[in-house]
Design an enzyme around this catalytic site. Sequence first.
Site, PDB file in Angstrom:
ATOM      1  N   HIS A   1     -30.477 -15.209  29.777  1.00 48.58           N
ATOM      2  CA  HIS A   1     -31.271 -15.369  30.998  1.00 48.58           C
ATOM      3  C   HIS A   1     -30.844 -14.309  32.003  1.00 48.58           C
ATOM      4  O   HIS A   1     -30.452 -14.606  33.129  1.00 48.58           O
ATOM      5  CB  HIS A   1     -31.111 -16.779  31.564  1.00 48.58           C
TER       6      HIS A   1
ATOM      7  N   ASN B   1     -35.770 -13.356  24.468  1.00 53.47           N
ATOM      8  CA  ASN B   1     -36.334 -14.341  25.379  1.00 53.47           C
ATOM      9  C   ASN B   1     -35.529 -14.412  26.677  1.00 53.47           C
ATOM     10  O   ASN B   1     -34.297 -14.467  26.656  1.00 53.47           O
ATOM     11  CB  ASN B   1     -36.361 -15.731  24.725  1.00 53.47           C
ATOM     12  N   ALA B   2     -36.237 -14.413  27.816  1.00 52.56           N
ATOM     13  CA  ALA B   2     -35.631 -14.552  29.142  1.00 52.56           C
ATOM     14  C   ALA B   2     -34.609 -13.448  29.416  1.00 52.56           C
ATOM     15  O   ALA B   2     -33.513 -13.699  29.897  1.00 52.56           O
ATOM     16  CB  ALA B   2     -34.986 -15.930  29.304  1.00 52.56           C
TER      17      ALA B   2
ATOM     18  N   ARG C   1     -36.045   4.129  27.951  1.00 52.39           N
ATOM     19  CA  ARG C   1     -35.039   4.779  28.800  1.00 52.39           C
ATOM     20  C   ARG C   1     -33.918   3.822  29.209  1.00 52.39           C
ATOM     21  O   ARG C   1     -32.924   4.253  29.776  1.00 52.39           O
ATOM     22  CB  ARG C   1     -35.702   5.376  30.051  1.00 52.39           C
TER      23      ARG C   1
ATOM     24  N   ASP D   1     -39.094 -19.888  15.268  1.00 51.88           N
ATOM     25  CA  ASP D   1     -40.003 -21.030  15.189  1.00 51.88           C
ATOM     26  C   ASP D   1     -41.474 -20.626  15.174  1.00 51.88           C
ATOM     27  O   ASP D   1     -42.364 -21.476  15.103  1.00 51.88           O
ATOM     28  CB  ASP D   1     -39.742 -21.999  16.348  1.00 51.88           C
ATOM     29  N   GLY D   2     -41.754 -19.313  15.271  1.00 54.47           N
ATOM     30  CA  GLY D   2     -43.127 -18.848  15.300  1.00 54.47           C
ATOM     31  C   GLY D   2     -43.769 -18.966  16.661  1.00 54.47           C
ATOM     32  O   GLY D   2     -44.954 -18.657  16.817  1.00 54.47           O
TER      33      GLY D   2
ATOM     34  N   HIS E   1     -41.472 -18.610  19.914  1.00 63.58           N
ATOM     35  CA  HIS E   1     -40.684 -17.812  20.859  1.00 63.58           C
ATOM     36  C   HIS E   1     -40.734 -16.316  20.569  1.00 63.58           C
ATOM     37  O   HIS E   1     -40.617 -15.506  21.494  1.00 63.58           O
ATOM     38  CB  HIS E   1     -39.217 -18.264  20.837  1.00 63.58           C
TER      39      HIS E   1
ATOM     40  N   ASP F   1     -33.110 -24.045  19.688  1.00 59.88           N
ATOM     41  CA  ASP F   1     -33.408 -24.219  21.116  1.00 59.88           C
ATOM     42  C   ASP F   1     -34.439 -25.328  21.285  1.00 59.88           C
ATOM     43  O   ASP F   1     -35.287 -25.286  22.180  1.00 59.88           O
ATOM     44  CB  ASP F   1     -33.909 -22.908  21.738  1.00 59.88           C
TER      45      ASP F   1
END
Length: 431
Positions: A222, A246-247, A254, A279-280, A282, A304
């Site tokens: 995150h 993700n996140a 660059r 999981d298809g 995310h 997750d």
Amino acid sequence: MPGKTEPASHVIKFTNCRTLKGDTLLEQDVWIDATSGKILRDQEAFYGRHLSPDEVVDLGGRILAPGLIDCQLNGAQGFDFSVPQASKAAYDEGLRRVNKGLARTGVTSYLPTVVSSTAAVYQQVLPSLGPTAATHRPEDGAESLGAHVEGPFLCPARNGIHKQEVLRSAASPADLAACYGPENFYGPAKTIKLLTAAPEVGNMLQAIPHIVAQDIIYSVGHSDATYEQALAATQQGATMVTHLFNAMRPFYHRNPGVFGLLGHQSDHPRRPFYGIIADGIHLHPTSIRIAYNAHPDGLVLVTDAMKLCGLPDGVYDWTNGERIVKTGARLTLEGSDKIAGSSATLIECVNNFRRWAGASTAQALNAATAVPARLLGLQGVKGCLDSGADADLLVLSDEDDPYSGRTLTVNQVWKRGAKIYDAGKDVVGLE
């Protein structure tokens, strides 16, 4: 006074099976001692100790693998680790339901994950989420290896589903202990095993060595970190990236961001492990394949998954009066196509990863067994079939599915040498 007698061994021999050894499946017997709950060295058991098996299990050519390890799970069976209950007894009852449900899916060990919350929530739930090896019984199901605290020291611009109002920054390690509770952060009885935080927020970068010194794994997640900031985090002791892609700041030619850490040579000391949610939902399959080709030895499959994992498809009440529609692994807000998370099981992620990344069966299984065990410092104990390791075992069939191709299916689950689940006989020991 007579000496204490040791309990008699109950030796079980698994035969006619393909066993997971490194990156291959070998036709090899596996011997376990159901009394100690450990795997035996087969040659030593037969020739050195002159043991005869008390029980022979013929697997008919099926796969024998270690139990799966999930390093990021937010809840299951309708129970959310981040939601306190009216009493500790009520919370622990929900936890028992999760542990038994997870075991039926092949997960024998995991890190219960608490998302960004207030200090009061952490200090209420974490005492129930620490390692359970000392008190665990096979019939309890999956075993906690310690808590994963995901937040609240995250980048507000990369919060994902984490509530903005509870995010915070740390000026010093004392702020971490004050948030989670000193008893959960320090000492041999601490409950936290893995901590996800953004290294660029507050003085987190300077706090990483202190976190690692507590035998807590630091994971970058995150985060809006640049490549240079992510590299600095690994130099300070970070060894993991939470749900890669993700996140976090996206890859840019660059400034490759956190993903750039995977571009180092294979022997680079700063090359981290990284979580992948196959999981298809995310991630696109090609993104998974790119990451795996860049750093195959570091890929850790995680779910997750949300609390609806393990429940039937349908419509469920959620927070703030909203309702969630569960269709397989996919969760959407009722009345829209907005993604609300995933409820995929880890064996589903293993199957997806095998198809999408071009990995062998052994490599796909390792990403949910041996690799997370190395991340957690549990090699030789979990995630393998080596002598002396815990006898956490899966019996898997590998057959053609008319819709998705070859699919691994959990037939049996053994925990510490005891069979606790048999798909052909419904539940054994998980009532």
